[in-house]
Design a protein around this motif. Structure first.
Motif, PDB file in Angstrom:
ATOM      1  N   LEU A  23       0.812  -1.215   0.000  1.00 26.05           N
ATOM      2  CA  LEU A  23       0.000   0.000   0.000  1.00 26.05           C
ATOM      3  C   LEU A  23       0.847   1.266   0.000  1.00 26.05           C
ATOM      4  O   LEU A  23       0.624   2.176  -0.809  1.00 26.05           O
ATOM      5  CB  LEU A  23      -0.946   0.011   1.210  1.00 26.05           C
ATOM      6  CG  LEU A  23      -1.960  -1.121   1.302  1.00 26.05           C
ATOM      7  CD1 LEU A  23      -2.892  -0.902   2.489  1.00 26.05           C
ATOM      8  CD2 LEU A  23      -2.762  -1.254   0.016  1.00 26.05           C
ATOM      9  N   LEU A  24       1.804   1.357   0.898  1.00 30.26           N
ATOM     10  CA  LEU A  24       2.587   2.580   1.062  1.00 30.26           C
ATOM     11  C   LEU A  24       3.313   3.027  -0.212  1.00 30.26           C
ATOM     12  O   LEU A  24       3.302   4.224  -0.534  1.00 30.26           O
ATOM     13  CB  LEU A  24       3.576   2.422   2.223  1.00 30.26           C
ATOM     14  CG  LEU A  24       4.422   3.650   2.563  1.00 30.26           C
ATOM     15  CD1 LEU A  24       3.541   4.848   2.884  1.00 30.26           C
ATOM     16  CD2 LEU A  24       5.355   3.342   3.739  1.00 30.26           C
ATOM     17  N   PRO A  25       3.943   2.122  -0.970  1.00 32.90           N
ATOM     18  CA  PRO A  25       4.673   2.568  -2.161  1.00 32.90           C
ATOM     19  C   PRO A  25       3.792   3.271  -3.206  1.00 32.90           C
ATOM     20  O   PRO A  25       4.297   4.036  -4.029  1.00 32.90           O
ATOM     21  CB  PRO A  25       5.256   1.264  -2.721  1.00 32.90           C
ATOM     22  CG  PRO A  25       5.378   0.360  -1.537  1.00 32.90           C
ATOM     23  CD  PRO A  25       4.164   0.672  -0.706  1.00 32.90           C
ATOM     24  N   GLN A  26       2.488   2.998  -3.190  1.00 33.39           N
ATOM     25  CA  GLN A  26       1.600   3.608  -4.184  1.00 33.39           C
ATOM     26  C   GLN A  26       0.618   4.609  -3.560  1.00 33.39           C
ATOM     27  O   GLN A  26      -0.286   5.088  -4.253  1.00 33.39           O
ATOM     28  CB  GLN A  26       0.812   2.511  -4.916  1.00 33.39           C
ATOM     29  CG  GLN A  26       1.693   1.521  -5.642  1.00 33.39           C
ATOM     30  CD  GLN A  26       0.882   0.503  -6.411  1.00 33.39           C
ATOM     31  OE1 GLN A  26       0.525   0.723  -7.568  1.00 33.39           O
ATOM     32  NE2 GLN A  26       0.570  -0.610  -5.777  1.00 33.39           N
ATOM     33  N   TYR A  27       0.792   4.887  -2.284  1.00 40.24           N
ATOM     34  CA  TYR A  27      -0.120   5.776  -1.555  1.00 40.24           C
ATOM     35  C   TYR A  27      -0.283   7.122  -2.255  1.00 40.24           C
ATOM     36  O   TYR A  27      -1.398   7.603  -2.475  1.00 40.24           O
ATOM     37  CB  TYR A  27       0.408   5.955  -0.131  1.00 40.24           C
ATOM     38  CG  TYR A  27      -0.295   6.985   0.721  1.00 40.24           C
ATOM     39  CD1 TYR A  27      -1.667   6.995   0.876  1.00 40.24           C
ATOM     40  CD2 TYR A  27       0.452   7.944   1.419  1.00 40.24           C
ATOM     41  CE1 TYR A  27      -2.303   7.922   1.688  1.00 40.24           C
ATOM     42  CE2 TYR A  27      -0.170   8.871   2.244  1.00 40.24           C
ATOM     43  CZ  TYR A  27      -1.544   8.862   2.372  1.00 40.24           C
ATOM     44  OH  TYR A  27      -2.158   9.785   3.179  1.00 40.24           O
ATOM     45  N   MET A  28       0.826   7.722  -2.670  1.00 45.55           N
ATOM     46  CA  MET A  28       0.769   9.037  -3.310  1.00 45.55           C
ATOM     47  C   MET A  28       0.298   8.962  -4.757  1.00 45.55           C
ATOM     48  O   MET A  28      -0.327   9.893  -5.264  1.00 45.55           O
ATOM     49  CB  MET A  28       2.138   9.710  -3.247  1.00 45.55           C
ATOM     50  CG  MET A  28       2.591  10.043  -1.829  1.00 45.55           C
ATOM     51  SD  MET A  28       4.257  10.749  -1.798  1.00 45.55           S
ATOM     52  CE  MET A  28       5.244   9.310  -2.210  1.00 45.55           C
ATOM     53  N   GLY A  56      -0.183   2.448   5.807  1.00 47.53           N
ATOM     54  CA  GLY A  56       0.157   2.340   4.398  1.00 47.53           C
ATOM     55  C   GLY A  56      -0.631   3.254   3.491  1.00 47.53           C
ATOM     56  O   GLY A  56      -0.064   3.938   2.630  1.00 47.53           O
ATOM     57  N   ASP A  57      -1.956   3.268   3.644  1.00 41.80           N
ATOM     58  CA  ASP A  57      -2.800   4.093   2.788  1.00 41.80           C
ATOM     59  C   ASP A  57      -4.010   4.531   3.591  1.00 41.80           C
ATOM     60  O   ASP A  57      -4.923   3.743   3.848  1.00 41.80           O
ATOM     61  CB  ASP A  57      -3.245   3.318   1.547  1.00 41.80           C
ATOM     62  CG  ASP A  57      -3.927   4.204   0.511  1.00 41.80           C
ATOM     63  OD1 ASP A  57      -4.733   5.068   0.906  1.00 41.80           O
ATOM     64  OD2 ASP A  57      -3.655   4.034  -0.694  1.00 41.80           O
ATOM     65  N   PHE A  58      -4.024   5.791   3.985  1.00 37.28           N
ATOM     66  CA  PHE A  58      -5.074   6.295   4.868  1.00 37.28           C
ATOM     67  C   PHE A  58      -6.459   6.128   4.251  1.00 37.28           C
ATOM     68  O   PHE A  58      -7.422   5.797   4.944  1.00 37.28           O
ATOM     69  CB  PHE A  58      -4.812   7.768   5.194  1.00 37.28           C
ATOM     70  CG  PHE A  58      -5.658   8.293   6.311  1.00 37.28           C
ATOM     71  CD1 PHE A  58      -5.304   8.076   7.626  1.00 37.28           C
ATOM     72  CD2 PHE A  58      -6.819   8.996   6.051  1.00 37.28           C
ATOM     73  CE1 PHE A  58      -6.085   8.547   8.668  1.00 37.28           C
ATOM     74  CE2 PHE A  58      -7.612   9.478   7.073  1.00 37.28           C
ATOM     75  CZ  PHE A  58      -7.239   9.249   8.393  1.00 37.28           C
ATOM     76  N   SER A  59      -6.582   6.351   2.953  1.00 38.45           N
ATOM     77  CA  SER A  59      -7.891   6.258   2.310  1.00 38.45           C
ATOM     78  C   SER A  59      -8.462   4.851   2.400  1.00 38.45           C
ATOM     79  O   SER A  59      -9.680   4.672   2.544  1.00 38.45           O
ATOM     80  CB  SER A  59      -7.797   6.686   0.845  1.00 38.45           C
ATOM     81  OG  SER A  59      -7.482   8.057   0.737  1.00 38.45           O
ATOM     82  N   GLY A  82      -9.962   7.061  15.325  1.00 36.56           N
ATOM     83  CA  GLY A  82      -8.802   7.416  16.134  1.00 36.56           C
ATOM     84  C   GLY A  82      -7.609   6.548  15.809  1.00 36.56           C
ATOM     85  O   GLY A  82      -6.469   7.034  15.685  1.00 36.56           O
ATOM     86  N   LEU A  83      -7.832   5.258  15.619  1.00 36.53           N
ATOM     87  CA  LEU A  83      -6.726   4.338  15.348  1.00 36.53           C
ATOM     88  C   LEU A  83      -6.181   4.487  13.935  1.00 36.53           C
ATOM     89  O   LEU A  83      -4.968   4.366  13.722  1.00 36.53           O
ATOM     90  CB  LEU A  83      -7.180   2.895  15.592  1.00 36.53           C
ATOM     91  CG  LEU A  83      -7.287   2.524  17.075  1.00 36.53           C
ATOM     92  CD1 LEU A  83      -8.005   1.191  17.247  1.00 36.53           C
ATOM     93  CD2 LEU A  83      -5.906   2.473  17.728  1.00 36.53           C
ATOM     94  N   GLN A  84      -7.026   4.764  12.945  1.00 36.72           N
ATOM     95  CA  GLN A  84      -6.498   4.942  11.608  1.00 36.72           C
ATOM     96  C   GLN A  84      -5.649   6.212  11.531  1.00 36.72           C
ATOM     97  O   GLN A  84      -4.615   6.242  10.847  1.00 36.72           O
ATOM     98  CB  GLN A  84      -7.611   4.949  10.569  1.00 36.72           C
ATOM     99  CG  GLN A  84      -8.582   6.109  10.596  1.00 36.72           C
ATOM    100  CD  GLN A  84      -9.761   5.915   9.651  1.00 36.72           C
ATOM    101  OE1 GLN A  84     -10.666   5.133   9.933  1.00 36.72           O
ATOM    102  NE2 GLN A  84      -9.768   6.603   8.531  1.00 36.72           N
ATOM    103  N   CYS A  85      -6.038   7.247  12.286  1.00 33.45           N
ATOM    104  CA  CYS A  85      -5.234   8.471  12.334  1.00 33.45           C
ATOM    105  C   CYS A  85      -3.917   8.230  13.051  1.00 33.45           C
ATOM    106  O   CYS A  85      -2.850   8.675  12.604  1.00 33.45           O
ATOM    107  CB  CYS A  85      -6.017   9.580  13.033  1.00 33.45           C
ATOM    108  SG  CYS A  85      -7.440  10.186  12.110  1.00 33.45           S
ATOM    109  N   VAL A  86      -3.976   7.524  14.160  1.00 35.33           N
ATOM    110  CA  VAL A  86      -2.771   7.205  14.928  1.00 35.33           C
ATOM    111  C   VAL A  86      -1.816   6.359  14.093  1.00 35.33           C
ATOM    112  O   VAL A  86      -0.592   6.543  14.138  1.00 35.33           O
ATOM    113  CB  VAL A  86      -3.167   6.477  16.237  1.00 35.33           C
ATOM    114  CG1 VAL A  86      -1.984   5.748  16.842  1.00 35.33           C
ATOM    115  CG2 VAL A  86      -3.734   7.484  17.240  1.00 35.33           C
ATOM    116  N   GLY A  87      -2.360   5.415  13.306  1.00 33.14           N
ATOM    117  CA  GLY A  87      -1.501   4.594  12.457  1.00 33.14           C
ATOM    118  C   GLY A  87      -0.711   5.436  11.473  1.00 33.14           C
ATOM    119  O   GLY A  87       0.500   5.232  11.288  1.00 33.14           O
TER     120      GLY A  87
END
Length: 383
Positions: free
Chosen positions: A24-29, A79-82, A245-250
């Motif tokens: 997820l993270l490598p393609q997040y942007m 990895g990907d907030f959305s 709260g947890l997704q923001c904290v992550g």
């Protein structure tokens, strides 16, 4: 008191951490910059069991507890907030459907939600009814074997990507919040129109308005009893607020981890940045705040699993989680220097994404109101 997760939960966390950081993270942007919703990843999360955590095995889910659902929100947030909406939105909608809908509705929709084949949104808020959810104006009038829905839902997550919505409308307008009902409304019904917003963040989740113009919804799509919809969703907000709260904290913890690596290697005046208190102390302060919020969130989820009251815990996490997370991410941006202000690093996008959830699912003021009533008394009216 035991603050450890069991072996299955730890294994689930490891699987999601690995998936989140490697896939997820490598393609997040990329998805944000190209304004593309990666439906294939939503479906991949379904394969990993993320979408159906709060759906029983009978309907294709895993029937996981709330604690395990929280783990998914935190780890996917790295990895990907959305894509954490696959946890939060699905958990909220699935609980409403599982607890109140007919067997036919459950068999039709829950397996498709669990697999990731279908995306569900929850349509409550309106242009004139946000925090005051009981003030909605959308109506549902029974005509023969259909309800006819009219109104506009605004600020709806998944408005442009959703396959169906759990829509709340007034079936007895004279009863106020006691006259609200909930309906399953597929987006392919005649009279349903969805339009997106040009949001600052969370672009992929397709927030927008859902217009209902004489939409004929079959009577069997009513969820639960007529006029009982408001109570159904109010309980669900306690779950979604803890997950938010947890997704923001992550997202914030991932930002701190990346920043720690940066300040350990970046040199200034012949020393690593991390050796300076002006750099290390802010990191420590944000880490501490995030840890406190994280464990309050897991405590709230544990209380929910035990069938105990947890509204004030949920509201405290929803109020402070996005606030403290965006402050931590902002600090990380400053510590990484001018390059972090570009869209070549994920920090600016995380900051934009997290800020949106300072508003969604209840503002800070609304959540403070809930806490005040809990700790001071129900007769307290902080106007």
């Amino acid at each position: 008191m035991n603050f450890t997760f069991d072996s299955e939960q730890e294994a689930f966390r490891e699987v999601l951490r690995d998936f989140s950081l490697k896939e997820l993270l490598p393609q997040y942007m990329k998805w944000d910059q190209e304004n593309i919703f990666p439906r294939h990843l939503w479906e991949k999360l379904g394969q990993l069991g993320v979408n159906g955590l709060r759906i029983s095995e009978e309907y294709g889910g895993s029937g996981a507890d709330c604690l395990t659902t929280g783990i998914a929100a935190e780890e996917i947030g790295r990895g990907d907030f959305s894509l954490t909406y696959a946890v939060m939105l699905n958990a909220l909608a699935s609980e409403i459907i599982s607890n109140h809908a007919t067997e036919a509705i459950k068999k039709t929709w829950l397996p498709q939600i669990a697999s990731g084949e279908k995306i569900v949104g929850v349509a409550i808020t309106e242009p004139s009814a946000g925090t005051d959810a009981g003030g909605i104006l959308t109506t549902a009038r029974l005509k023969g074997d259909h309800y006819i829905l009219n109104g506009e839902k605004s600020g709806i997550s998944a408005a442009t990507i959703g396959d169906m919505f759990v829509v709340f409308a007034k079936t007895s307008p004279d009863l106020g919040s006691r006259g609200i009902s909930a309906f399953i409304v597929p987006t392919d019904l005649d009279g349903v129109e969805c339009k997106g917003y040009g949001d600052m963040g969370n672009k992929l989740i397709g927030r927008g308005s859902v217009y209902l113009n004489d939409v004929a919804v079959p009577k069997e799509n009513l969820i639960g009893l007529e006029n009982k919809g408001f109570a159904q969703v109010m309980n669900g907000f306690d779950l979604s607020r803890l997950l938010i709260g947890l997704q923001c904290v992550g997202a914030a913890f991932q930002s701190l981890d990346e920043t720690i690596e940066h300040v350990k290697t970046r040199q200034s005046f012949g020393k690593p940045l991390a050796t300076y208190q002006g750099v290390s102390f802010p990191i420590v302060e944000h880490y501490t705040n995030l840890e406190l919020i994280k464990w309050q969130a897991y405590r709230g989820l544990w209380l929910r699993d035990q069938g105990l009251k947890h509204s004030k815990e949920a509201s405290s996490v929803k109020w402070l989680g996005p606030k403290m997370s965006q402050e931590a991410i902002h600090e990380c941006m400053l510590l990484n220097g001018h390059y972090a202000y570009t869209n070549e690093m994920p920090l600016e996008q995380r900051l934009r994404d997290v800020i949106g959830l300072e508003i969604g699912d209840g503002t800070a003021q609304a959540n403070k109101f809930v806490i005040a009533r809990e700790i001071i008394g129900k007769d307290f009216r902080p106007y």
